[in-house]
Design a protein around this motif. Sequence first.
Motif, mmCIF file in Angstrom:
data_model
loop_
_atom_site.group_PDB
_atom_site.id
_atom_site.type_symbol
_atom_site.label_atom_id
_atom_site.label_comp_id
_atom_site.label_asym_id
_atom_site.label_seq_id
_atom_site.Cartn_x
_atom_site.Cartn_y
_atom_site.Cartn_z
ATOM 1 N N GLU A 30 0.833 -1.208 0.000
ATOM 2 C CA GLU A 30 0.000 0.000 0.000
ATOM 3 C C GLU A 30 0.869 1.260 0.000
ATOM 4 O OE1 GLU A 30 -3.115 2.159 2.993
ATOM 5 O OE2 GLU A 30 -3.330 -0.013 2.746
ATOM 6 N N VAL A 31 1.937 1.239 0.759
ATOM 7 C CA VAL A 31 2.871 2.370 0.797
ATOM 8 C C VAL A 31 3.590 2.485 -0.551
ATOM 9 C CG1 VAL A 31 4.963 3.290 1.897
ATOM 10 C CG2 VAL A 31 3.150 2.255 3.303
ATOM 11 N N ALA A 32 3.961 1.354 -1.122
ATOM 12 C CA ALA A 32 4.622 1.369 -2.430
ATOM 13 C C ALA A 32 3.712 1.992 -3.476
ATOM 14 C CB ALA A 32 5.017 -0.055 -2.834
ATOM 15 N N ARG A 33 2.429 1.686 -3.438
ATOM 16 C CA ARG A 33 1.483 2.264 -4.389
ATOM 17 C C ARG A 33 1.362 3.769 -4.171
ATOM 18 N NH1 ARG A 33 0.557 1.465 -9.181
ATOM 19 N NH2 ARG A 33 0.478 -0.749 -8.757
ATOM 20 N N LYS A 34 1.340 4.208 -2.909
ATOM 21 C CA LYS A 34 1.287 5.642 -2.623
ATOM 22 C C LYS A 34 2.525 6.350 -3.181
ATOM 23 C CE LYS A 34 -1.569 5.540 1.538
ATOM 24 N NZ LYS A 34 -1.608 5.769 2.988
ATOM 25 N N LEU A 35 3.690 5.736 -2.998
ATOM 26 C CA LEU A 35 4.938 6.331 -3.494
ATOM 27 C C LEU A 35 4.940 6.430 -5.018
ATOM 28 C CD1 LEU A 35 7.646 4.601 -1.242
ATOM 29 C CD2 LEU A 35 6.826 6.973 -1.121
ATOM 30 N N THR A 36 4.536 5.350 -5.692
ATOM 31 C CA THR A 36 4.558 5.373 -7.157
ATOM 32 C C THR A 36 3.493 6.313 -7.715
ATOM 33 O OG1 THR A 36 3.204 3.358 -7.292
ATOM 34 C CG2 THR A 36 5.604 3.086 -7.406
ATOM 35 N N ASN A 37 2.326 6.367 -7.071
ATOM 36 C CA ASN A 37 1.286 7.299 -7.523
ATOM 37 C C ASN A 37 1.756 8.743 -7.386
ATOM 38 O OD1 ASN A 37 -0.478 5.250 -8.194
ATOM 39 N ND2 ASN A 37 -1.708 5.427 -6.345
ATOM 40 N N ALA A 38 2.362 9.054 -6.247
ATOM 41 C CA ALA A 38 2.864 10.416 -6.024
ATOM 42 C C ALA A 38 3.975 10.740 -7.018
ATOM 43 C CB ALA A 38 3.362 10.569 -4.590
ATOM 44 N N ALA A 39 4.875 9.793 -7.237
ATOM 45 C CA ALA A 39 5.973 10.013 -8.182
ATOM 46 C C ALA A 39 5.446 10.236 -9.584
ATOM 47 C CB ALA A 39 6.939 8.827 -8.149
ATOM 48 N N HIS A 40 4.430 9.496 -9.957
ATOM 49 C CA HIS A 40 3.867 9.623 -11.299
ATOM 50 C C HIS A 40 3.177 10.985 -11.491
ATOM 51 C CE1 HIS A 40 2.911 8.078 -15.185
ATOM 52 N NE2 HIS A 40 1.607 7.998 -14.980
ATOM 53 N N GLN A 41 2.726 11.585 -10.402
ATOM 54 C CA GLN A 41 2.109 12.921 -10.479
ATOM 55 C C GLN A 41 3.156 14.034 -10.553
ATOM 56 O OE1 GLN A 41 -1.211 13.524 -10.938
ATOM 57 N NE2 GLN A 41 -1.128 11.304 -11.184
ATOM 58 N N THR A 42 4.346 13.800 -9.999
ATOM 59 C CA THR A 42 5.338 14.877 -9.908
ATOM 60 C C THR A 42 6.529 14.723 -10.854
ATOM 61 O OG1 THR A 42 6.486 13.764 -8.087
ATOM 62 C CG2 THR A 42 4.752 15.353 -7.503
ATOM 63 N N CYS A 43 6.829 13.516 -11.296
ATOM 64 C CA CYS A 43 7.973 13.289 -12.188
ATOM 65 C C CYS A 43 7.757 14.048 -13.501
ATOM 66 C CB CYS A 43 8.119 11.790 -12.464
ATOM 67 S SG CYS A 43 9.315 11.401 -13.763
ATOM 68 N N PRO A 44 8.704 14.891 -13.920
ATOM 69 C CA PRO A 44 8.535 15.641 -15.165
ATOM 70 C C PRO A 44 8.327 14.756 -16.402
ATOM 71 C CG PRO A 44 10.266 16.626 -13.854
ATOM 72 C CD PRO A 44 9.886 15.341 -13.175
ATOM 73 N N TYR A 45 8.955 13.596 -16.449
ATOM 74 C CA TYR A 45 8.744 12.692 -17.585
ATOM 75 C C TYR A 45 7.315 12.156 -17.572
ATOM 76 C CZ TYR A 45 13.693 12.438 -18.894
ATOM 77 O OH TYR A 45 14.953 12.727 -19.330
ATOM 78 N N SER A 46 6.807 11.806 -16.399
ATOM 79 C CA SER A 46 5.432 11.333 -16.291
ATOM 80 C C SER A 46 4.461 12.430 -16.698
ATOM 81 C CB SER A 46 5.130 10.866 -14.868
ATOM 82 O OG SER A 46 5.849 9.692 -14.562
ATOM 83 N N ALA A 98 5.072 14.835 -18.787
ATOM 84 C CA ALA A 98 5.192 15.051 -20.236
ATOM 85 C C ALA A 98 4.445 13.990 -21.034
ATOM 86 C CB ALA A 98 6.659 15.070 -20.646
ATOM 87 N N THR A 99 4.357 12.782 -20.486
ATOM 88 C CA THR A 99 3.708 11.694 -21.220
ATOM 89 C C THR A 99 2.221 11.568 -20.898
ATOM 90 O OG1 THR A 99 4.319 10.085 -19.511
ATOM 91 C CG2 THR A 99 5.841 10.344 -21.388
ATOM 92 N N ARG A 100 1.788 12.166 -19.789
ATOM 93 C CA ARG A 100 0.394 12.016 -19.343
ATOM 94 C C ARG A 100 -0.578 12.456 -20.433
ATOM 95 N NH1 ARG A 100 0.797 14.353 -14.730
ATOM 96 N NH2 ARG A 100 1.361 12.397 -13.754
ATOM 97 N N GLY A 101 -1.483 11.559 -20.800
ATOM 98 C CA GLY A 101 -2.469 11.853 -21.813
ATOM 99 C C GLY A 101 -1.946 11.708 -23.236
#
Length: 136
Positions: A106-122, A124-127
């Motif tokens: 559950e913590v790992a999912r929170k970390l990856t979700n947060a990273a995916h919201q803030t990572c500039p590459y993520s 740039a690719t979103r949508g």
Amino acid sequence: METKVLYTGKTHTTGGREGTSQSSDDQLNIKLSSPGTSRPGTNPEQLFAAGWSACFMGAMGIAASKLGVKVPAETAVDAEVDLCLADGEYFLQARLNVRLPGIDPEVARKLTNAAHQTCPYSKATRGNIDVIINIL
């Protein structure tokens, strides 16, 4: 809001997928080759995967500090960037396979979700491309 440029990566590329690319500081100087060829060199998809996975790990570190979690030294992100063709059009799709050994799922999912919201590459690719994040 005023934008502050923190860094500008500069490269000079010639020859496209069968050429060379060199950074302005000469820290990167590579031969390029098309995916699936036996020619020496790397390809744009590999370079994008390397940059994205490194950036994503940094974003996970920031998220972990905000959650009061320590990211394990063995943390890894295996990025897979697919070059696809459908109806005569090229496009990308990707998977980020994240290993956070010893971290609660559950913590790992929170970390990856947060990273995916803030990572500039993520961002740039979103949508723009399909992205799947797997926690292994």
